[in-house]
Design a protein around this motif. Structure first.
Motif: not given
Length: 139
Positions: A121-131
């Motif tokens: 979850v954090q990896a995608f969220a830190s890239r600016g993805c809406h999770v």
């Protein structure tokens, strides 16, 4: 490959390839032959990943000439798990193999594997993805 009569919608199978089928048979891992589907509609792309594994994505990346799978929506393989690889493999998947605006994690409320993994979850969220996650309770 399937397309609508007006040409605005296309559904394509990205995987499994013949190589994925052989890999799945040799490793006795059915997930290595998982379907990866791409739905394109009026310039938008949604990628359905099922339980695909990291080795499939390395092959898909290679077949795409080393370009990431850019998409509006990506369903995360393995319910937010590491896809049969290591944390380093997952990091490669998140930062190199894919480029998504929205990542959807499909997880049941009660699951034995404690998915989704926090680092996913954090990896995608830190890239600016809406999770987005289908899990609605902590039990």
């Amino acid at each position: 490959l399937w397309g609508s009569d007006d040409g605005n919608t296309v559904l394509a199978a990205i995987a499994p390839t013949g190589g994925h089928l052989m890999m799945a048979h040799a490793s006795e891992d059915a997930n290595a032959a998982c379907a990866i589907l791409e739905l394109r509609h009026r310039g938008h792309r949604i990628v359905f990943t099922g339980d695909s594994v990291i080795d499939q994505w390395r092959d898909v990346y290679r077949l795409r000439g080393g370009t990431p799978m850019k998409c509006r929506v990506l369903t995360m393989p393995h319910h937010g798990g590491l896809m049969g690889g290591t944390a380093s493999d997952f990091n490669w998947f998140c930062t190199t193999a894919t480029d998504a605006d929205v990542v959807v994690l499909s997880v049941a409320t009660a699951n034995q594997h404690r998915h989704p993994r926090e680092e996913v979850v954090q990896a995608f969220a830190s890239r600016g993805c809406h999770v987005m996650c289908t899990q609605i309770t902590s039990k």
